[in-house]
Design a protein around this motif. Structure first.
Motif, PDB file in Angstrom:
ATOM      1  N   PHE A  24     -12.581 -20.736   8.493  1.00 40.80           N
ATOM      2  CA  PHE A  24     -12.773 -19.367   7.999  1.00 40.80           C
ATOM      3  C   PHE A  24     -12.810 -19.327   6.488  1.00 40.80           C
ATOM      4  CE2 PHE A  24      -8.961 -17.192   6.317  1.00 40.80           C
ATOM      5  CZ  PHE A  24      -7.931 -18.032   6.683  1.00 40.80           C
ATOM      6  N   THR A  25     -13.565 -18.321   6.010  1.00 33.18           N
ATOM      7  CA  THR A  25     -13.751 -18.158   4.570  1.00 33.18           C
ATOM      8  C   THR A  25     -13.305 -16.753   4.180  1.00 33.18           C
ATOM      9  OG1 THR A  25     -16.010 -17.314   4.807  1.00 33.18           O
ATOM     10  CG2 THR A  25     -15.761 -19.698   4.629  1.00 33.18           C
ATOM     11  N   LEU A  26     -12.825 -16.611   2.963  1.00 34.12           N
ATOM     12  CA  LEU A  26     -12.510 -15.294   2.400  1.00 34.12           C
ATOM     13  C   LEU A  26     -13.359 -15.129   1.159  1.00 34.12           C
ATOM     14  CD1 LEU A  26      -8.590 -15.208   2.725  1.00 34.12           C
ATOM     15  CD2 LEU A  26     -10.281 -14.128   4.210  1.00 34.12           C
ATOM     16  N   ASP A  27     -14.090 -14.024   1.096  1.00 34.92           N
ATOM     17  CA  ASP A  27     -15.001 -13.774  -0.032  1.00 34.92           C
ATOM     18  C   ASP A  27     -15.870 -14.998  -0.324  1.00 34.92           C
ATOM     19  OD1 ASP A  27     -14.091 -11.171  -0.299  1.00 34.92           O
ATOM     20  OD2 ASP A  27     -12.574 -11.696  -1.786  1.00 34.92           O
ATOM     21  N   GLY A  28     -16.353 -15.647   0.731  1.00 37.46           N
ATOM     22  CA  GLY A  28     -17.291 -16.761   0.563  1.00 37.46           C
ATOM     23  C   GLY A  28     -16.681 -18.059   0.061  1.00 37.46           C
ATOM     24  N   LEU A  29     -15.365 -18.220   0.245  1.00 38.53           N
ATOM     25  CA  LEU A  29     -14.725 -19.490  -0.134  1.00 38.53           C
ATOM     26  C   LEU A  29     -13.935 -20.037   1.050  1.00 38.53           C
ATOM     27  CD1 LEU A  29     -13.356 -18.663  -3.713  1.00 38.53           C
ATOM     28  CD2 LEU A  29     -15.264 -20.197  -3.164  1.00 38.53           C
ATOM     29  N   MET A  30     -14.076 -21.323   1.308  1.00 40.30           N
ATOM     30  CA  MET A  30     -13.364 -21.994   2.396  1.00 40.30           C
ATOM     31  C   MET A  30     -11.858 -21.846   2.220  1.00 40.30           C
ATOM     32  SD  MET A  30     -13.172 -24.063   5.038  1.00 40.30           S
ATOM     33  CE  MET A  30     -14.717 -24.930   5.289  1.00 40.30           C
ATOM     34  N   MET A  31     -11.187 -21.398   3.261  1.00 36.35           N
ATOM     35  CA  MET A  31      -9.718 -21.340   3.250  1.00 36.35           C
ATOM     36  C   MET A  31      -9.154 -22.449   4.121  1.00 36.35           C
ATOM     37  SD  MET A  31      -8.722 -18.896   1.264  1.00 36.35           S
ATOM     38  CE  MET A  31     -10.111 -18.830   0.144  1.00 36.35           C
ATOM     39  N   VAL A  32      -9.552 -22.430   5.422  1.00 32.64           N
ATOM     40  CA  VAL A  32      -8.958 -23.359   6.381  1.00 32.64           C
ATOM     41  C   VAL A  32     -10.026 -23.832   7.357  1.00 32.64           C
ATOM     42  CG1 VAL A  32      -7.366 -23.532   8.335  1.00 32.64           C
ATOM     43  CG2 VAL A  32      -6.685 -22.274   6.314  1.00 32.64           C
ATOM     44  N   ASN A  33      -9.988 -25.118   7.689  1.00 36.15           N
ATOM     45  CA  ASN A  33     -10.804 -25.611   8.801  1.00 36.15           C
ATOM     46  C   ASN A  33      -9.962 -26.578   9.609  1.00 36.15           C
ATOM     47  OD1 ASN A  33     -11.408 -28.546   8.062  1.00 36.15           O
ATOM     48  ND2 ASN A  33     -11.900 -27.453   6.181  1.00 36.15           N
ATOM     49  N   GLU A  34     -10.403 -26.819  10.839  1.00 32.91           N
ATOM     50  CA  GLU A  34      -9.583 -27.634  11.746  1.00 32.91           C
ATOM     51  C   GLU A  34      -9.473 -29.091  11.309  1.00 32.91           C
ATOM     52  OE1 GLU A  34      -9.712 -25.825  16.135  1.00 32.91           O
ATOM     53  OE2 GLU A  34     -11.703 -26.400  15.417  1.00 32.91           O
ATOM     54  N   ILE A  46     -14.090 -11.370   5.382  1.00 33.18           N
ATOM     55  CA  ILE A  46     -13.556 -12.443   6.232  1.00 33.18           C
ATOM     56  C   ILE A  46     -14.653 -12.953   7.160  1.00 33.18           C
ATOM     57  CG2 ILE A  46     -11.737 -13.096   7.868  1.00 33.18           C
ATOM     58  CD1 ILE A  46     -10.206 -10.581   7.081  1.00 33.18           C
ATOM     59  N   ASP A  47     -14.865 -14.253   7.212  1.00 31.62           N
ATOM     60  CA  ASP A  47     -15.855 -14.843   8.118  1.00 31.62           C
ATOM     61  C   ASP A  47     -15.269 -16.051   8.834  1.00 31.62           C
ATOM     62  OD1 ASP A  47     -17.682 -13.692   5.670  1.00 31.62           O
ATOM     63  OD2 ASP A  47     -18.683 -13.527   7.636  1.00 31.62           O
ATOM     64  N   PHE A  48     -15.540 -16.129  10.143  1.00 34.35           N
ATOM     65  CA  PHE A  48     -15.148 -17.299  10.924  1.00 34.35           C
ATOM     66  C   PHE A  48     -16.408 -17.975  11.453  1.00 34.35           C
ATOM     67  CE2 PHE A  48     -10.524 -17.533  11.814  1.00 34.35           C
ATOM     68  CZ  PHE A  48     -10.113 -16.434  11.093  1.00 34.35           C
TER      69      PHE A  48
END
Ligand code: AAT
Length: 284
Positions: free
Chosen positions: A46-56, A34-36
Protein backbone atom coordinates in the motif's frame (compact mmCIF):
# COMPACT_ATOMS: atom_id res chain seq x y z
CA UNK A 1 -3.16 -9.16 -20.80
CA UNK A 2 -2.64 -5.48 -19.98
CA UNK A 3 0.54 -4.42 -18.23
CA UNK A 4 -0.43 -2.41 -15.15
CA UNK A 5 2.54 -0.61 -13.60
CA UNK A 6 2.60 1.30 -10.32
CA UNK A 7 5.14 4.12 -10.59
CA UNK A 8 6.34 6.54 -7.95
CA UNK A 9 8.73 9.45 -8.18
CA UNK A 10 11.73 8.97 -5.94
CA UNK A 11 13.09 12.33 -7.05
CA UNK A 12 12.09 14.68 -9.88
CA UNK A 13 14.52 12.71 -12.06
CA UNK A 14 14.19 9.15 -10.80
CA UNK A 15 11.20 6.82 -10.87
CA UNK A 16 10.56 3.39 -9.38
CA UNK A 17 7.98 1.01 -10.88
CA UNK A 18 6.39 -2.29 -9.86
CA UNK A 19 4.31 -4.43 -12.17
CA UNK A 20 0.94 -5.03 -10.53
CA UNK A 21 -1.80 -7.59 -11.03
CA UNK A 22 -4.56 -5.54 -9.49
CA UNK A 23 -5.35 -2.16 -7.98
CA UNK A 24 -7.29 -3.50 -5.00
CA UNK A 25 -8.45 -0.31 -3.33
CA UNK A 26 -8.23 3.45 -3.77
CA UNK A 27 -9.62 6.20 -1.58
CA UNK A 28 -8.96 9.70 -0.34
CA UNK A 29 -9.27 9.60 3.45
CA UNK A 30 -9.56 12.72 5.62
CA UNK A 31 -5.76 12.77 5.73
CA UNK A 32 -4.24 11.24 2.60
CA UNK A 33 -4.65 9.28 -0.62
CA UNK A 34 -4.60 5.52 0.17
CA UNK A 35 -4.00 2.82 -2.46
CA UNK A 36 -3.61 -0.94 -2.14
CA UNK A 37 -2.15 -3.11 -4.93
CA UNK A 38 -1.34 -6.74 -5.60
CA UNK A 39 1.94 -7.61 -7.33
CA UNK A 40 3.99 -10.66 -8.24
CA UNK A 41 7.29 -9.38 -6.89
CA UNK A 42 6.27 -7.61 -3.67
CA UNK A 43 2.92 -9.26 -2.88
CA UNK A 44 0.27 -6.91 -1.51
CA UNK A 45 1.48 -3.36 -0.91
CA UNK A 46 0.00 0.00 0.00
CA UNK A 47 0.95 3.57 -0.74
CA UNK A 48 0.04 6.87 0.91
CA UNK A 49 0.02 9.95 -1.31
CA UNK A 50 1.85 7.95 -3.98
CA UNK A 51 4.69 6.69 -1.78
CA UNK A 52 5.35 3.06 -0.82
CA UNK A 53 4.67 2.41 2.86
CA UNK A 54 4.52 -1.37 3.29
CA UNK A 55 4.73 -4.46 1.11
CA UNK A 56 4.74 -8.13 2.00
CA UNK A 57 8.27 -8.71 0.76
CA UNK A 58 10.47 -6.17 2.58
CA UNK A 59 8.30 -5.12 5.55
CA UNK A 60 10.30 -7.45 7.79
CA UNK A 61 13.41 -5.30 7.35
CA UNK A 62 11.75 -2.11 8.54
CA UNK A 63 9.74 -3.68 11.38
CA UNK A 64 12.66 -5.71 12.72
CA UNK A 65 14.89 -2.68 12.73
CA UNK A 66 12.44 -0.22 14.29
CA UNK A 67 11.76 -2.62 17.19
CA UNK A 68 14.57 -4.96 18.13
CA UNK A 69 17.48 -2.50 18.42
CA UNK A 70 15.80 -0.70 21.31
CA UNK A 71 14.47 -3.91 22.87
CA UNK A 72 17.96 -5.45 22.93
CA UNK A 73 19.36 -2.25 24.44
CA UNK A 74 16.92 -2.23 27.37
CA UNK A 75 15.18 -5.56 28.08
CA UNK A 76 13.17 -3.92 30.90
CA UNK A 77 10.95 -1.93 28.57
CA UNK A 78 7.34 -2.33 29.72
CA UNK A 79 5.33 0.59 28.33
CA UNK A 80 5.62 1.41 24.64
CA UNK A 81 4.09 4.13 22.49
CA UNK A 82 3.93 3.65 18.71
CA UNK A 83 3.14 6.77 16.69
CA UNK A 84 1.80 6.08 13.19
CA UNK A 85 2.43 2.50 12.10
CA UNK A 86 -1.21 1.90 11.05
CA UNK A 87 -0.31 -1.27 9.13
CA UNK A 88 0.45 -2.93 12.50
CA UNK A 89 3.89 -4.35 11.62
CA UNK A 90 5.68 -2.54 14.44
CA UNK A 91 3.06 -3.65 16.98
CA UNK A 92 3.38 -7.22 15.70
CA UNK A 93 7.11 -7.26 16.50
CA UNK A 94 6.54 -5.67 19.94
CA UNK A 95 3.92 -8.28 20.90
CA UNK A 96 6.60 -10.96 20.60
CA UNK A 97 8.15 -9.71 23.87
CA UNK A 98 6.38 -11.25 26.87
CA UNK A 99 8.02 -8.61 29.07
CA UNK A 100 6.11 -5.72 27.43
CA UNK A 101 2.96 -4.86 29.39
CA UNK A 102 1.39 -2.00 27.44
CA UNK A 103 1.46 -0.96 23.79
CA UNK A 104 -0.38 2.24 22.84
CA UNK A 105 -0.58 2.94 19.11
CA UNK A 106 -1.55 6.46 18.07
CA UNK A 107 -2.43 6.54 14.38
CA UNK A 108 -3.97 9.63 12.79
CA UNK A 109 -5.83 7.72 10.06
CA UNK A 110 -8.17 4.92 11.13
CA UNK A 111 -8.66 3.98 7.46
CA UNK A 112 -5.04 2.80 7.19
CA UNK A 113 -5.65 0.41 10.09
CA UNK A 114 -8.98 -0.91 8.82
CA UNK A 115 -7.68 -1.46 5.27
CA UNK A 116 -4.51 -3.14 6.56
CA UNK A 117 -6.68 -5.46 8.66
CA UNK A 118 -8.56 -6.36 5.49
CA UNK A 119 -5.69 -6.67 3.01
CA UNK A 120 -2.47 -7.03 5.02
CA UNK A 121 -3.09 -9.52 7.87
CA UNK A 122 0.64 -10.29 7.72
CA UNK A 123 1.31 -6.95 9.44
CA UNK A 124 -2.05 -6.18 11.08
CA UNK A 125 -2.59 -9.61 12.65
CA UNK A 126 -1.51 -8.71 16.18
CA UNK A 127 -3.46 -5.49 16.67
CA UNK A 128 -6.00 -7.44 18.74
CA UNK A 129 -3.41 -8.44 21.37
CA UNK A 130 -4.91 -7.52 24.79
CA UNK A 131 -1.90 -5.32 25.61
CA UNK A 132 -2.58 -3.11 22.57
CA UNK A 133 -4.70 0.06 22.70
CA UNK A 134 -5.47 1.81 19.41
CA UNK A 135 -5.97 5.58 19.53
CA UNK A 136 -6.98 7.43 16.39
CA UNK A 137 -5.54 10.89 16.77
CA UNK A 138 -2.61 13.09 15.80
CA UNK A 139 0.60 11.89 17.45
CA UNK A 140 1.75 15.47 17.88
CA UNK A 141 -1.30 16.37 20.01
CA UNK A 142 -1.12 13.05 21.88
CA UNK A 143 2.40 13.59 23.21
CA UNK A 144 1.63 17.23 24.01
CA UNK A 145 -1.21 16.18 26.32
CA UNK A 146 0.36 13.06 27.86
CA UNK A 147 1.77 13.13 31.40
CA UNK A 148 5.55 13.22 31.75
CA UNK A 149 7.76 10.21 32.45
CA UNK A 150 5.25 7.62 31.26
CA UNK A 151 6.74 5.52 28.43
CA UNK A 152 9.94 3.46 28.39
CA UNK A 153 10.03 3.48 24.60
CA UNK A 154 8.55 5.58 21.79
CA UNK A 155 8.68 4.28 18.21
CA UNK A 156 7.90 6.93 15.60
CA UNK A 157 6.71 4.88 12.63
CA UNK A 158 5.66 7.84 10.51
CA UNK A 159 5.26 8.91 6.92
CA UNK A 160 7.77 11.34 5.42
CA UNK A 161 7.60 14.98 6.53
CA UNK A 162 5.01 16.03 3.99
CA UNK A 163 1.26 15.81 4.67
CA UNK A 164 0.08 14.53 8.08
CA UNK A 165 3.56 13.31 9.06
CA UNK A 166 5.11 16.79 8.97
CA UNK A 167 4.49 17.58 12.64
CA UNK A 168 6.25 14.35 13.65
CA UNK A 169 9.53 15.88 12.47
CA UNK A 170 9.13 19.08 14.50
CA UNK A 171 11.14 20.32 17.47
CA UNK A 172 7.95 20.59 19.50
CA UNK A 173 7.18 16.91 18.87
CA UNK A 174 10.66 15.61 19.80
CA UNK A 175 10.62 17.83 22.87
CA UNK A 176 7.33 16.31 24.04
CA UNK A 177 8.66 12.82 23.33
CA UNK A 178 11.56 13.60 25.66
CA UNK A 179 9.11 14.78 28.32
CA UNK A 180 6.80 11.72 28.19
CA UNK A 181 9.72 9.27 28.35
CA UNK A 182 10.98 7.89 31.67
CA UNK A 183 14.56 8.61 32.83
CA UNK A 184 15.58 5.41 31.03
CA UNK A 185 13.53 6.24 27.93
CA UNK A 186 14.45 5.53 24.33
CA UNK A 187 13.09 7.22 21.19
CA UNK A 188 13.38 5.56 17.79
CA UNK A 189 12.36 7.74 14.86
CA UNK A 190 11.88 7.33 11.13
CA UNK A 191 14.99 9.20 9.98
CA UNK A 192 14.70 9.33 6.18
CA UNK A 193 17.59 8.57 3.83
CA UNK A 194 21.03 10.08 3.28
CA UNK A 195 21.21 9.45 -0.44
CA UNK A 196 19.03 11.81 -2.50
CA UNK A 197 19.36 15.46 -1.44
CA UNK A 198 15.68 16.07 -0.70
CA UNK A 199 15.62 13.18 1.79
CA UNK A 200 19.09 13.96 3.15
CA UNK A 201 17.91 17.47 3.92
CA UNK A 202 15.13 16.06 6.14
CA UNK A 203 17.53 13.59 7.71
CA UNK A 204 19.84 16.44 8.76
CA UNK A 205 17.02 18.60 10.06
CA UNK A 206 15.66 15.75 12.19
CA UNK A 207 19.11 14.94 13.53
CA UNK A 208 19.97 18.50 14.50
CA UNK A 209 16.71 18.84 16.47
CA UNK A 210 17.10 15.53 18.34
CA UNK A 211 20.79 16.14 19.05
CA UNK A 212 19.88 19.28 20.96
CA UNK A 213 17.47 17.42 23.25
CA UNK A 214 18.82 13.97 24.19
CA UNK A 215 22.18 13.16 25.83
CA UNK A 216 22.68 10.07 23.62
CA UNK A 217 21.83 10.32 19.91
CA UNK A 218 22.86 7.91 17.19
CA UNK A 219 21.67 6.93 13.76
CA UNK A 220 21.56 3.41 12.30
CA UNK A 221 20.97 2.11 8.80
CA UNK A 222 19.26 -0.74 6.99
CA UNK A 223 18.44 -1.85 3.44
CA UNK A 224 14.91 -1.16 2.27
CA UNK A 225 14.63 -2.12 -1.41
CA UNK A 226 11.36 -0.24 -2.04
CA UNK A 227 12.17 3.07 -0.32
CA UNK A 228 13.99 5.76 -2.35
CA UNK A 229 17.61 4.67 -2.93
CA UNK A 230 17.10 1.59 -0.73
CA UNK A 231 19.30 3.12 1.97
CA UNK A 232 17.20 4.07 5.00
CA UNK A 233 17.85 5.20 8.58
CA UNK A 234 16.34 5.20 12.04
CA UNK A 235 17.39 7.55 14.81
CA UNK A 236 18.20 6.20 18.28
CA UNK A 237 17.91 8.81 21.04
CA UNK A 238 18.04 8.01 24.71
CA UNK A 239 18.30 9.52 28.16
CA UNK A 240 20.48 6.77 29.62
CA UNK A 241 21.35 3.77 27.44
CA UNK A 242 23.92 3.68 24.67
CA UNK A 243 22.86 1.09 22.08
CA UNK A 244 26.41 -0.18 21.63
CA UNK A 245 27.94 0.04 25.13
CA UNK A 246 24.83 -0.88 27.14
CA UNK A 247 23.03 -3.45 24.99
CA UNK A 248 22.94 -6.95 26.49
CA UNK A 249 23.19 -8.87 23.22
CA UNK A 250 23.62 -12.26 24.87
CA UNK A 251 20.42 -11.71 26.83
CA UNK A 252 18.58 -10.85 23.61
CA UNK A 253 19.87 -14.03 21.94
CA UNK A 254 18.67 -16.06 24.93
CA UNK A 255 15.10 -14.86 24.30
CA UNK A 256 15.17 -17.14 21.25
CA UNK A 257 13.14 -14.81 19.00
CA UNK A 258 13.37 -15.82 15.37
CA UNK A 259 13.93 -12.81 13.13
CA UNK A 260 14.60 -12.54 9.42
CA UNK A 261 16.72 -9.35 9.27
CA UNK A 262 17.78 -8.29 12.77
CA UNK A 263 20.46 -10.23 14.63
CA UNK A 264 23.00 -9.12 17.19
CA UNK A 265 25.77 -8.71 14.56
CA UNK A 266 23.44 -6.38 12.64
CA UNK A 267 22.72 -4.56 15.94
CA UNK A 268 26.35 -3.51 16.15
CA UNK A 269 26.99 -3.21 12.43
CA UNK A 270 23.99 -0.99 11.68
CA UNK A 271 25.60 1.85 13.63
CA UNK A 272 28.70 1.79 11.39
CA UNK A 273 27.89 4.54 8.91
CA UNK A 274 29.50 5.41 5.56
CA UNK A 275 31.77 8.47 5.59
CA UNK A 276 29.39 10.68 3.61
CA UNK A 277 26.60 9.98 6.09
CA UNK A 278 28.84 10.70 9.10
CA UNK A 279 29.89 13.98 7.55
CA UNK A 280 26.30 15.03 6.90
CA UNK A 281 25.28 14.18 10.46
CA UNK A 282 28.27 16.02 11.92
CA UNK A 283 27.28 19.11 9.96
CA UNK A 284 23.65 18.87 11.05
N1 AAT B 1 5.21 0.51 9.16
C1 AAT B 1 5.66 1.30 8.08
C2 AAT B 1 4.57 2.17 7.60
C3 AAT B 1 4.59 3.50 7.64
S1 AAT B 1 3.08 4.27 7.50
C4 AAT B 1 3.14 5.63 8.58
C5 AAT B 1 1.80 5.93 9.26
O1 AAT B 1 1.94 7.17 9.96
C6 AAT B 1 0.60 6.11 8.32
O2 AAT B 1 -0.37 5.13 8.60
C7 AAT B 1 0.07 7.51 8.64
O3 AAT B 1 -1.34 7.60 8.62
C8 AAT B 1 0.64 7.74 10.04
N2 AAT B 1 0.77 9.15 10.41
C9 AAT B 1 1.17 10.19 9.63
N3 AAT B 1 1.13 11.33 10.33
C10 AAT B 1 0.71 11.03 11.59
C11 AAT B 1 0.46 11.80 12.75
N4 AAT B 1 0.66 13.12 12.76
N5 AAT B 1 0.06 11.16 13.87
C12 AAT B 1 -0.14 9.79 13.87
N6 AAT B 1 0.08 9.02 12.79
C13 AAT B 1 0.49 9.63 11.65
C14 AAT B 1 5.86 4.29 7.65
C15 AAT B 1 6.41 4.36 6.28
C16 AAT B 1 7.72 5.11 6.18
C17 AAT B 1 7.92 5.56 4.77
C18 AAT B 1 9.30 6.08 4.55
N7 AAT B 1 9.47 6.52 3.18
Amino acid sequence: MLDLWYTENHTDNVRFSIKTNKHIHSEQSDFQQIDFFESEEFGTFFTLDGLMMVNEKDEFVYHDMITHVAMATNPNIKKVLVIGGGDGGTVRELTRYKSIEQIDMVEIDERVVRLSQEYLPITAGKLEDPRVTLLFEDGLAYVKNKEEGYYDLILVDSTDPIGPGEGLFSHDFYNNCFRVLTDEGILINQHESPYYPSYAHEMKRAHSKIKGLFPITRVYQFHMPTYPSGHWLFGFASKKFDPLKDADLDAWNKLGLKTKYYNTDIHTGAFALPTFVKEMLNDA
